[in-house]
Design an enzyme around this catalytic site. Structure first.
Site, PDB file in Angstrom:
ATOM      1  N   GLU A 101       9.272   0.115  -0.397  1.00 51.84           N
ATOM      2  CA  GLU A 101       8.567  -0.166  -0.048  1.00 51.84           C
ATOM      3  C   GLU A 101       6.971   1.059   0.564  1.00 51.84           C
ATOM      4  OE1 GLU A 101       8.422  -4.343  -0.277  1.00 51.84           O
ATOM      5  OE2 GLU A 101       7.018  -4.662   1.182  1.00 51.84           O
ATOM      6  N   ASP A 103       3.808   0.263   2.721  1.00 47.68           N
ATOM      7  CA  ASP A 103       2.998  -1.422   2.248  1.00 47.68           C
ATOM      8  C   ASP A 103       1.651  -1.470   3.367  1.00 47.68           C
ATOM      9  OD1 ASP A 103       3.775  -3.692   2.279  1.00 47.68           O
ATOM     10  OD2 ASP A 103       4.985  -4.478   3.838  1.00 47.68           O
ATOM     11  N   GLU A 105      -0.784  -4.414   5.248  1.00 40.62           N
ATOM     12  CA  GLU A 105      -1.207  -5.343   5.214  1.00 40.62           C
ATOM     13  C   GLU A 105      -2.715  -5.841   5.360  1.00 40.62           C
ATOM     14  OE1 GLU A 105       2.314  -8.482   6.011  1.00 40.62           O
ATOM     15  OE2 GLU A 105       3.177  -7.145   4.695  1.00 40.62           O
TER      16      GLU A 105
END
Ligand code: NAG
Length: 273
Positions: A101, A103, A105
């Site tokens: 992953e 990522d 956020e």
């Protein structure tokens, strides 16, 4: 008339080159996967919105999988008091136990306080490589491009073309690197007020719901052979920008969190480029 239409044509051609006119159709490229109507594709596929209210968030995923690529889109984050909300935006492979992953956020904040951009890289199910940043602009006022340049040698997290983070392949030093599992692009918005904003002290103000994040201009440049960027290294200018971001906007780096790694940092933390 002929002159006018010729210049109109070249203006449109220029705008396409500059990426101001999208050729992407979000309905063709994405599935809204959850949220029971809270995710919407609008304007003939030009705009996608995800919303969060007290009952549910929402999310989408790309129809295609990518194994390496320059992949990105423009996002406009939840405006105003977005405290408690998290907008996740990430590439992920599908086998959960051994998933890779990449990522981003976006952790919301009260009005006037900066979003936190949280980043992580998971390889074979293991992450714990967090770096966090503030941004040098208000990400709720306009659309900005958030992209990942993923090659067999490096992962670059980019914001409007400025590198925020580099994760290099250092397999000879025992650092695993994601290179065998194709990934889809995902995004979702959800409530995380137990921890997201100022360590969980500020809760979501539900009187302001629904909270909306907007998306447009998706691109995925996955050309395999002969792609210039596939073997690209950060040039000195880009490297200087990366240093500028780290110096001025980085607020957390797992590689300096000695409390967390009392027996020594992970090997990639010692690599200097
Ligand atoms: C919110 O604002 C505070 C104060 O400026 C800052 O310390 C924090 O990093 C910001 N982001 C989040 C997600 O709390």
């Amino acid at each position: 008339m002929a002159i006018l239409s010729r210049s109109a044509t070249s203006i449109i051609a220029m705008m396409i080159i500059m990426g101001q006119i999208s050729c992407s159709n979000l309905a063709r490229d994405f599935d809204i996967t959850w949220g029971n109507g809270r995710g919407k594709i609008l304007n003939n596929g030009e705009l996608l919105t995800l919303t969060l209210d007290r009952d549910s968030g929402s999310g989408f995923q790309s129809k295609n999988r990518f194994l390496f690529g320059n992949i990105g889109m423009q996002l406009k984050l939840v405006p105003g008091n977005s405290a408690g909300t998290v907008t996740a935006y990430y590439l992920s492979s599908e086998r959960w136990d051994t998933h890779d992953e990449i990522d981003f956020e976006f952790l919301g904040n009260v009005s006037g306080q900066p979003y936190t951009v949280h980043t992580n890289v998971y390889v074979a199910g293991k992450g714990e490589r967090e770096q966090q940043f503030h941004l040098w602009f208000d990400p709720t006022k306009d659309f900005h491009t958030y992209s990942v340049l993923w090659t067999p040698r490096t992962i670059l997290f980019m914001v409007d073309g400025t590198p925020l983070r580099e994760f290099r392949s250092l397999e000879s030093k025992g650092v695993p690197f994601p290179k065998s599992q194709a990934m889809k692009l995902y995004s979702s918005i959800w409530n995380a007020d137990q921890w997201a904003t100022q360590g969980g002290r500020v809760k979501t103000d539900w009187t302001l719901a629904p909270f909306t994040a907007s998306y447009r201009n998706f691109y995925a440049d996955t050309c395999r052979a002969g792609c210039r960027w596939m073997s690209e290294e950060l040039d000195p200018t880009a490297r200087e920008k990366l240093r500028w971001v780290r110096r001025n906007f980085m607020i957390y780096d797992y590689c300096t969190d000695a409390k967390r790694f009392p027996r020594g940092f992970p090997p990639e933390c010692y690599a200097r480029f």
